[in-house]
Write an enzyme that holds these catalytic residues in place. Structure first.
Site, PDB file in Angstrom:
ATOM      1  N   HIS A  32      64.829  74.647  21.321  1.00 54.18           N
ATOM      2  CA  HIS A  32      65.144  74.954  22.829  1.00 54.18           C
ATOM      3  C   HIS A  32      65.642  75.743  23.688  1.00 54.18           C
ATOM      4  O   HIS A  32      65.786  75.581  25.157  1.00 54.18           O
ATOM      5  CB  HIS A  32      66.358  74.091  23.267  1.00 54.18           C
ATOM      6  CG  HIS A  32      67.600  74.524  22.036  1.00 54.18           C
ATOM      7  ND1 HIS A  32      68.565  74.694  21.222  1.00 54.18           N
ATOM      8  CD2 HIS A  32      68.776  74.910  23.632  1.00 54.18           C
ATOM      9  CE1 HIS A  32      69.228  74.973  21.337  1.00 54.18           C
ATOM     10  NE2 HIS A  32      69.255  74.910  22.498  1.00 54.18           N
TER      11      HIS A  32
HETATM   12  C1  UD1 Z   1      71.687  74.396  27.008  1.00 53.58           C
HETATM   13  C2  UD1 Z   1      72.640  75.619  26.840  1.00 53.58           C
HETATM   14  C3  UD1 Z   1      72.967  75.756  25.189  1.00 53.58           C
HETATM   15  C4  UD1 Z   1      73.030  75.311  24.506  1.00 53.58           C
HETATM   16  C5  UD1 Z   1      71.858  73.567  24.642  1.00 53.58           C
HETATM   17  C6  UD1 Z   1      72.407  72.622  24.128  1.00 53.58           C
HETATM   18  C7  UD1 Z   1      73.439  76.411  29.032  1.00 53.58           C
HETATM   19  C8  UD1 Z   1      73.603  77.930  29.352  1.00 53.58           C
HETATM   20  N1  UD1 Z   1      72.267  76.270  27.679  1.00 53.58           N
HETATM   21  O1  UD1 Z   1      70.732  74.357  27.220  1.00 53.58           O
HETATM   22  O2  UD1 Z   1      73.174  77.071  24.995  1.00 53.58           O
HETATM   23  O3  UD1 Z   1      72.345  75.358  22.914  1.00 53.58           O
HETATM   24  O4  UD1 Z   1      72.792  73.083  26.117  1.00 53.58           O
HETATM   25  O5  UD1 Z   1      71.491  71.877  23.521  1.00 53.58           O
HETATM   26  O6  UD1 Z   1      74.658  75.770  29.354  1.00 53.58           O
HETATM   27  N2  UD1 Z   1      66.763  68.290  30.723  1.00 53.58           N
HETATM   28  C9  UD1 Z   1      66.222  67.455  31.378  1.00 53.58           C
HETATM   29  N3  UD1 Z   1      67.272  66.708  30.243  1.00 53.58           N
HETATM   30  C10 UD1 Z   1      68.327  66.599  30.665  1.00 53.58           C
HETATM   31  C11 UD1 Z   1      69.212  68.130  30.368  1.00 53.58           C
HETATM   32  C12 UD1 Z   1      68.567  68.992  30.407  1.00 53.58           C
HETATM   33  O7  UD1 Z   1      65.673  66.928  30.944  1.00 53.58           O
HETATM   34  O8  UD1 Z   1      69.455  65.247  30.165  1.00 53.58           O
HETATM   35  C13 UD1 Z   1      65.877  69.677  30.820  1.00 53.58           C
HETATM   36  C14 UD1 Z   1      65.777  70.096  32.328  1.00 53.58           C
HETATM   37  O9  UD1 Z   1      64.550  70.241  32.613  1.00 53.58           O
HETATM   38  C15 UD1 Z   1      66.553  71.541  32.503  1.00 53.58           C
HETATM   39  C16 UD1 Z   1      66.554  72.107  30.820  1.00 53.58           C
HETATM   40  O10 UD1 Z   1      66.546  70.697  30.040  1.00 53.58           O
HETATM   41  O11 UD1 Z   1      66.538  72.191  33.360  1.00 53.58           O
HETATM   42  C17 UD1 Z   1      67.790  72.602  30.829  1.00 53.58           C
HETATM   43  O12 UD1 Z   1      68.825  72.326  30.603  1.00 53.58           O
HETATM   44  P1  UD1 Z   1      70.042  73.029  30.575  1.00 53.58           P
HETATM   45  O13 UD1 Z   1      71.117  71.409  30.583  1.00 53.58           O
HETATM   46  O14 UD1 Z   1      69.834  73.637  32.099  1.00 53.58           O
HETATM   47  O15 UD1 Z   1      70.140  73.860  29.490  1.00 53.58           O
HETATM   48  P2  UD1 Z   1      69.601  73.628  27.873  1.00 53.58           P
HETATM   49  O16 UD1 Z   1      68.007  74.101  27.423  1.00 53.58           O
HETATM   50  O17 UD1 Z   1      69.851  71.904  27.617  1.00 53.58           O
END
Ligand code: UD1
Length: 361
Positions: free
Chosen positions: A201
């Site tokens: 991820h």
């Molecule tokens: C975040 C953390 C990472 C952690 C991970 C745990 C930061 C910088 N990164 O990464 O350190 O290991 O969480 O899981 O804070 N999305 C969805 N649904 C959701 C949430 C996210 O579809 O409920 C998708 C969206 O496209 C979003 C992408 O996932 O843009 C990334 O989500 P984001 O919270 O920005 O970072 P993670 O990759 O989850």
């Protein structure tokens, strides 16, 4: 008036908050603030349900966005909440944008910050998580560390700050749920013995098409059934790169799984392939060898124990099969390791003790 606030917002933080909320309760009212960085059912509500945790007192609905937008939204919304509540201390966990935003909001209000899972380090100074944890460590009034190595590092880096080695709260959660795990073939029907459980991820891997393609090629080359549980970020990246349709047996893509399902799959697997810090430790605790698709790990004890082997994400297609064979031999040889580098499963109680001492100092 709440005595404490606990701010969190992503999948692993909801899991860790479950034990912290219980251990902190005897200290007084705890305001539970979920930033909403993760909001989909499979990344958020499922963990409250499975771990029997009350919904948060406040859900800040921050959602996804650029790093600046996400961090700024947490900072602004957490400030409003904390300014109203004026808790005696604010606890944050780990290294996400939610951690940074909430810690900055508290520190600027002169509310002491408690950093749970403090002191981890990577050499990539510009990785988002590294920036986040270095800043939070610098402004925290109490650093709760998961291991002896990390405690020594914090004593060196932050000699004037209060450092308490609590162990890892994720181990508390795992020990509390072991008796509830279903057989893996009830989680993924038809799953045979000796399978591989895979998750990827991290932005550093999945947002680079060549690395993602290499990782999938490496998984395909292992010649064994692979259950690949896919985070939404990864699902989007696989689609964008046109890889989804090319994934074929013996690799099976399944949606992101809940905590109990993830632990059940990790326990039953021959080997884990992941870039998740959580799964690296869960493999170590469960006795399942791991291959980590990263150039480095903050959880160095898992590597020195032999439980974990690193493969550069630039080299996954070529190097994953050999690393997998090494770890498979450990599984076959029932080579196990002492799983106590991150404490004995009483970390949440130790965090509560350390917070009590902080408040009475
Ligand atoms: C975040 C953390 C990472 C952690 C991970 C745990 C930061 C910088 N990164 O990464 O350190 O290991 O969480 O899981 O804070 N999305 C969805 N649904 C959701 C949430 C996210 O579809 O409920 C998708 C969206 O496209 C979003 C992408 O996932 O843009 C990334 O989500 P984001 O919270 O920005 O970072 P993670 O990759 O989850």
């Amino acid at each position: 008036m709440p005595t404490l606030a606990l701010c969190y917002g992503t999948r692993p933080q909801i899991i860790k908050a479950s034990v912290l909320r219980r251990s902190l309760a005897p200290l007084g009212p705890v305001l539970a603030v979920d930033t909403g960085q993760h909001y989909d059912y499979e990344l958020n509500a499922v963990f409250y349900e499975q771990l029997g945790v009350e919904p948060p007192d406040l859900f800040l609905e921050v959602g996804s966005g650029s790093h600046a937008a996400q961090t700024a939204a947490v900072l602004e919304r957490a400030e409003a909440v904390l300014d109203r509540a004026r808790p005696a201390a604010v606890l944050v966990i780990g290294d996400t944008n939610s951690t940074l935003g909430a810690a900055l909001a508290a520190a600027k209000l002169r509310i002491p910050v408690v950093h749970v899972e403090a002191g981890l380090r990577a050499t990539d100074h510009l990785m988002a998580e590294e920036l986040n944890r270095r800043v939070v460590d610098a402004i925290a009034a109490l650093l709760c560390t998961p291991s002896a190595t990390v405690t020594a590092r914090m004593a060196r880096e932050h000699p004037g700050q209060r450092v308490v080695e609590t162990g890892d709260v994720a181990y508390d959660v795992l020990l509390g749920q072991l008796g509830r795990l279903a057989p893996p073939d009830t989680v993924v029907p038809g799953l045979g013995p000796g399978y591989i459980f895979a998750t990827l991820h991290r932005a550093e891997l999945v947002d680079h098409p060549e690395r993602l393609a290499g990782a999938v090629a490496g998984l395909q080359a292992l010649g064994r059934e692979v259950v690949f549980a896919v985070h939404p970020r990864t699902r989007n990246a696989l689609e964008r790169c046109g890889i989804t349709n090319r994934v074929a047996w013996p690799v099976r893509l399944v949606p992101a799984v809940g905590y109990l399902q993830s632990l059940a799959l990790a326990r039953g697997a021959a080997v884990l392939v992941t870039d998740s810090g959580g799964l690296q430790r869960e493999g170590y605790w469960l006795g399942t060898p791991c291959v980590t698709l990263r150039a480095e790990t903050e959880w160095e004890e898992t590597v020195s124990a032999g439980a974990n082997l690193l493969v550069s994400p630039d080299d996954a297609a070529r190097s994953l099969p050999a690393a997998f064979e090494t770890q498979l031999a450990r599984w076959n040889g029932s080579a196990r390791w002492d799983p106590t580098a991150y404490g004995t499963g009483h970390a949440a109680a130790r965090v509560a003790d350390a917070v009590r001492a902080l408040l009475s100092s």
